[in-house]
Scaffold this active site. Structure first.
Site, mmCIF file in Angstrom:
data_model
loop_
_atom_site.group_PDB
_atom_site.id
_atom_site.type_symbol
_atom_site.label_atom_id
_atom_site.label_comp_id
_atom_site.label_asym_id
_atom_site.label_seq_id
_atom_site.Cartn_x
_atom_site.Cartn_y
_atom_site.Cartn_z
ATOM 1 N N HIS A 133 -26.664 30.031 7.038
ATOM 2 C CA HIS A 133 -25.543 29.088 6.880
ATOM 3 C C HIS A 133 -25.957 28.157 5.734
ATOM 4 O O HIS A 133 -26.268 26.984 5.941
ATOM 5 C CB HIS A 133 -25.325 28.320 8.182
ATOM 6 C CG HIS A 133 -23.994 27.641 8.286
ATOM 7 N ND1 HIS A 133 -23.167 27.415 7.203
ATOM 8 C CD2 HIS A 133 -23.343 27.117 9.362
ATOM 9 C CE1 HIS A 133 -22.076 26.790 7.616
ATOM 10 N NE2 HIS A 133 -22.145 26.595 8.919
ATOM 11 N N ARG A 188 -15.617 22.204 11.387
ATOM 12 C CA ARG A 188 -16.185 21.427 10.301
ATOM 13 C C ARG A 188 -16.280 22.191 8.976
ATOM 14 O O ARG A 188 -15.885 21.675 7.930
ATOM 15 C CB ARG A 188 -17.604 20.943 10.668
ATOM 16 C CG ARG A 188 -17.631 19.739 11.534
ATOM 17 C CD ARG A 188 -18.795 19.792 12.474
ATOM 18 N NE ARG A 188 -18.500 20.793 13.488
ATOM 19 C CZ ARG A 188 -17.839 20.519 14.615
ATOM 20 N NH1 ARG A 188 -17.501 19.291 14.888
ATOM 21 N NH2 ARG A 188 -17.538 21.465 15.483
ATOM 22 N N THR A 189 -16.829 23.400 9.039
ATOM 23 C CA THR A 189 -17.045 24.116 7.774
ATOM 24 C C THR A 189 -15.696 24.445 7.145
ATOM 25 O O THR A 189 -15.488 24.245 5.938
ATOM 26 C CB THR A 189 -17.857 25.403 8.033
ATOM 27 O OG1 THR A 189 -18.986 25.062 8.836
ATOM 28 C CG2 THR A 189 -18.327 26.026 6.742
ATOM 29 N N ARG A 240 -16.579 33.116 6.359
ATOM 30 C CA ARG A 240 -17.428 33.065 7.570
ATOM 31 C C ARG A 240 -17.254 34.386 8.319
ATOM 32 O O ARG A 240 -16.128 34.834 8.545
ATOM 33 C CB ARG A 240 -17.055 31.909 8.482
ATOM 34 C CG ARG A 240 -17.792 31.992 9.815
ATOM 35 C CD ARG A 240 -17.685 30.749 10.631
ATOM 36 N NE ARG A 240 -18.494 29.683 10.070
ATOM 37 C CZ ARG A 240 -18.787 28.555 10.728
ATOM 38 N NH1 ARG A 240 -18.347 28.362 11.954
ATOM 39 N NH2 ARG A 240 -19.538 27.628 10.172
ATOM 40 N N LYS A 272 -4.063 47.375 10.936
ATOM 41 C CA LYS A 272 -3.497 48.705 10.653
ATOM 42 C C LYS A 272 -4.600 49.679 10.242
ATOM 43 O O LYS A 272 -4.322 50.757 9.732
ATOM 44 C CB LYS A 272 -2.466 48.594 9.522
ATOM 45 C CG LYS A 272 -1.288 47.697 9.844
ATOM 46 C CD LYS A 272 -0.334 47.658 8.638
ATOM 47 C CE LYS A 272 0.221 46.281 8.424
ATOM 48 N NZ LYS A 272 0.785 46.100 7.083
#
Ligand code: CP
Length: 361
Positions: free
Chosen positions: A172, A89-90, A139, A118
């Site tokens: 959030h 959703r986000t 996120r 790396k």
């Protein structure tokens, strides 16, 4: 709130600030958001402004002409979606919000495809994104990382806005904004959010959406908050301290069924077992905290059922078709609120207001 500058404070001093003092560092000089990192950066006026703008964008987007107008607002901007934790959703609602406003979008969803494999640090990775993009939507499982990157980029020659799309177990903020928008829309004809009883249920110890939303609700007078969870998953003391400081009435309980009749909104959450250290969630009986079809008879006609989603068994699928099940609309509201947020960050809100006044008023 009067703006403070992130390039005029050391990272060590910034980290020591309480959440309540960090907000001014994330603003532009006109008070619009620049970085969006914590719920505590929003006051009531900014919440009202965002909800109002989200509604205008939603209405404008109903016509082809309106969609063309919106898509013409930010075609010269590019956004990077940097998601190192799973999301449906986000991620997609931010992606769609960027498309609505005309931004071009790129993504990294799996750090295994980036040069972090790396040995590049996360900090260098994000600084690399800032060379090519005008905004980073991030996120991360790391608490405080989005804040650290906002500070770090603000101290380079190419500062760009960072939006926290979920960080660790702590915040959030954009989920909380869309939750506020959903509550505001749902109670529009019932005197708004003021005076309502909001019941949080489930894994409240590790649910970052609850932590952010509980704070935003303190901006609305006479809201009562209930926290309903098994002891091991109850809300953390720092959230309750925040409510005490704001003079908010709250109750902490394990009795789900007793609370149902008094709720104006029931905010269900899933077990956040991705944070388990040794399978501790498996040893908690959460089934007493499921919203089942028979519970519909125990709530008010006007009560809404919310969930940030994804869900597991905590809301029965049989509830989905009841008009009080608000979680699908809640999810779609995310696209409008995130559009409003991006439009505000890039100072396009006045153009949206002017278009609305001209064609839709
Ligand atoms: N509510 C929410 O954050 O959902 P996603 O994890 O699917 O983005």
């Amino acid at each position: 709130m009067r703006r403070q500058r992130l390039d005029q404070i050391s990272w060590e001093d910034f980290q020591k600030l309480p959440l309540s003092k960090k907000g001014p560092y994330f603003l532009q000089s006109d008070g619009q958001p620049y970085h969006v990192l914590i719920a505590q950066q929003f006051d009531r006026a900014s919440l009202d402004h965002l909800c109002h703008l989200a509604t205008r964008i939603r209405r404008i987007a109903k016509s082809k002409q309106g969609m063309e107008f919106l898509a013409g607002l930010l075609p010269h901007k590019r956004a990077m979606l940097d998601f190192s934790q799973p999301s449906s959703r986000t991620f997609l609602s931010f992606y769609a919000a960027c498309q609505i406003l005309g931004l071009k979008v790129a993504e990294v969803r799996d750090p295994a495809t980036s040069s972090e494999m790396k040995g590049e640090s996360r900090e260098d990775s994000v600084r690399t994104f800032s060379s090519y993009f005008d905004m980073i939507i991030m996120r991360t499982p790391l608490q405080g990382f989005a804040e650290k990157m906002a500070w770090l980029l603000s101290n380079t020659e190419r500062p760009i806005p960072i939006i926290n799309a979920g960080s660790g177990k702590d915040q959030h903020p954009t989920q909380a904004l869309l939750d506020i928008y959903t509550l505001q829309r749902s109670f529009e004809k019932m005197n708004g959010i003021e005076g309502k009883t909001i019941v949080f249920v489930g894994d409240l110890a590790r649910g970052r959406t609850v932590r952010s939303l509980s704070y935003l609700l303190t901006k609305y007078p006479n809201v009562t908050q209930y926290f309903v969870a098994p002891e091991k998953l109850q809300i953390q003391q720092d959230v309750l301290d925040q409510l005490d400081a704001a003079g908010v009435t709250y109750h902490v309980t394990q009795d789900f069924e007793a609370v149902l009749p008094v709720a104006d909104a029931i905010y269900m959450t899933r077990i956040q077992d991705e944070w388990d250290e040794d399978g501790e969630s498996q040893r908690v009986d959460i089934s007493k905290y499921y919203f089942k079809a028979e519970h519909l008879a125990q709530i008010k006609f006007s009560t809404i059922i919310m969930h940030p989603l994804p869900r597991r068994q905590e809301i029965a699928a049989a509830v989905d078709h009841d008009p009080r099940a608000m979680y699908w609309r809640q999810m779609r509201n995310g696209m409008w609120v995130r559009s409003a947020l991006i439009a505000s960050i890039f100072d396009r809100h006045e153009e949206i207001d002017a278009y609305y006044q001209r064609y839709l008023k």
